[in-house]
Scaffold this active site. Structure first.
Site, PDB file in Angstrom:
ATOM      1  N   CYS A   1       3.853   2.081  -2.963  1.00 25.15           N
ATOM      2  CA  CYS A   1       4.452   1.179  -3.945  1.00 25.15           C
ATOM      3  C   CYS A   1       5.050  -0.045  -3.257  1.00 25.15           C
ATOM      4  O   CYS A   1       6.185   0.005  -2.753  1.00 25.15           O
ATOM      5  CB  CYS A   1       5.528   1.910  -4.756  1.00 25.15           C
TER       6      CYS A   1
ATOM      7  N   CYS B   1       8.256  -1.293  -4.962  1.00 24.55           N
ATOM      8  CA  CYS B   1       9.444  -0.494  -4.658  1.00 24.55           C
ATOM      9  C   CYS B   1       9.966  -0.773  -3.251  1.00 24.55           C
ATOM     10  O   CYS B   1      11.178  -0.894  -3.041  1.00 24.55           O
ATOM     11  CB  CYS B   1       9.124   0.996  -4.763  1.00 24.55           C
ATOM     12  N   ASP B   2       9.065  -0.861  -2.287  1.00 26.16           N
ATOM     13  CA  ASP B   2       9.472  -0.838  -0.881  1.00 26.16           C
ATOM     14  C   ASP B   2       9.208  -2.122  -0.106  1.00 26.16           C
ATOM     15  O   ASP B   2       9.606  -2.230   1.057  1.00 26.16           O
ATOM     16  CB  ASP B   2       8.749   0.322  -0.169  1.00 26.16           C
TER      17      ASP B   2
END
Length: 311
Positions: free
Chosen positions: A134, A137-138
């Site tokens: 992701c 997300c990261d």
């Protein structure tokens, strides 16, 4: 045991569209969401190919809007309650979940799919420590660092481009000599000054030190020497596996585990419908998931109405 009309398993675009259509038809509808509204779409930074949003819209935003719209028409949501088992009981379906059991006249499975893993040494050890699926997300964790993106489809190309916002360099690794991604997406990705391509390469090992990723080993498909690519992060986009466990042995699946459905989103079992990425339909996009969900919601409501009329 509570008895409802339609139970929808999954709160992504397919499940939310199904909920909108069944609830709007005044059919008692319950949606089981195991996570945030929108499913995996919440990990998408910008959705640019959904009709009606010429400037794009974020995944979390459209997921919340879909949820609110279905709720407005009367869909009831059981959030963070995972369905564990579906069982045919005479002419109904028993749904077993975290909080108990209910009976439903019809079921719509919209559980989606999860990213595939490479299955190489070091991958599990460094998951969450540099290995990710992701970018949204990261990605911010890798500001001014070099990262690798594994894959050649739309997701790999789009996420590689997204990562250029943070990373100093993005290494795009693909086992073939050209991307499978849509032409305009591929060209935009490859043409970015921060993206470096590594053709005909396959990851064989993730390496690290002190609990963090430091490199990935790449094997050549052309017989060239292995390459050790120094990176701080590895983002994998090599396809998806369907989350079809709850219907395994209940409905027909294809050889990859996707639920077989017809053009009306019907499975091989009466009263059991499916929509979205968990099905064997070829195009896995938000717009097609929503369309399939709409069909499933409409057909499930018709099924319930015809069933009730014969009781």
């Amino acid at each position: 045991m509570d008895h409802i009309d339609v139970a929808i398993v999954g709160g992504g675009p397919a499940g939310l569209a199904a909920a909108l259509y069944s609830a709007r038809a005044l059919v008692n509808t319950v949606v089981f969401e195991s996570g945030l509204p929108g499913g995996q779409i919440v990990t998408t930074d910008r959705l640019e190919n959904y009709p009606g949003f010429p400037e794009g819209i974020s995944g979390p935003e459209i997921g919340l809007l879909m949820h609110q719209q279905a709720e407005k028409f009367g869909a009831f949501f059981r959030t963070f309650e995972a369905v564990e088992k579906l069982e045919a009981v005479r002419t109904d379906w028993k749904v077993a979940f975290d909080g108990g059991e209910i009976l439903a006249h019809a079921i719509i499975v919209a559980t989606g799919a999860v990213p595939k893993k490479l299955g190489i040494p070091g991958e599990d050890e460094y998951t969450g420590r540099g290995v990710s699926w992701c970018a949204t997300c990261d990605g911010a964790l890798f500001r001014d660092k070099e990262v690798a993106v594994i894959g050649g489809g739309d997701a790999a190309a789009e996420e590689a481009q997204f990562l250029t916002r943070f990373a100093s360099k993005v290494h795009l690794v693909h086992r073939r000599e050209e991307l499978r991604a849509t032409k305009c997406i591929a060209e935009a990705c490859i043409g970015h000054e921060k993206v470096q391509t590594h053709w005909n390469r396959i990851p064989t090992e993730v390496r690290g030190e002190d609990g963090r990723v430091t490199s990935v080993v790449l094997r050549s498909t052309k017989g060239e020497p292995d390459e050790v690519l120094p990176v701080s992060g590895i983002f994998e986009y090599i396809g998806v596996d369907p989350k079809s466990e709850i219907v395994r042995g209940v409905a027909d699946l294809d050889e990859r585990g996707f639920i077989k459905v017809d053009d009306l989103s019907r499975t091989s079992m009466p009263g059991l419908f499916a929509a979205g990425d968990v099905t064997d339909r070829p195009l896995k996009q938000v717009v097609t998931a929503a369309a399939q969900g709409a069909i499933a919601g409409y057909e499930a409501s018709r099924y319930v109405e015809s069933k009730v009329c014969t009781l």
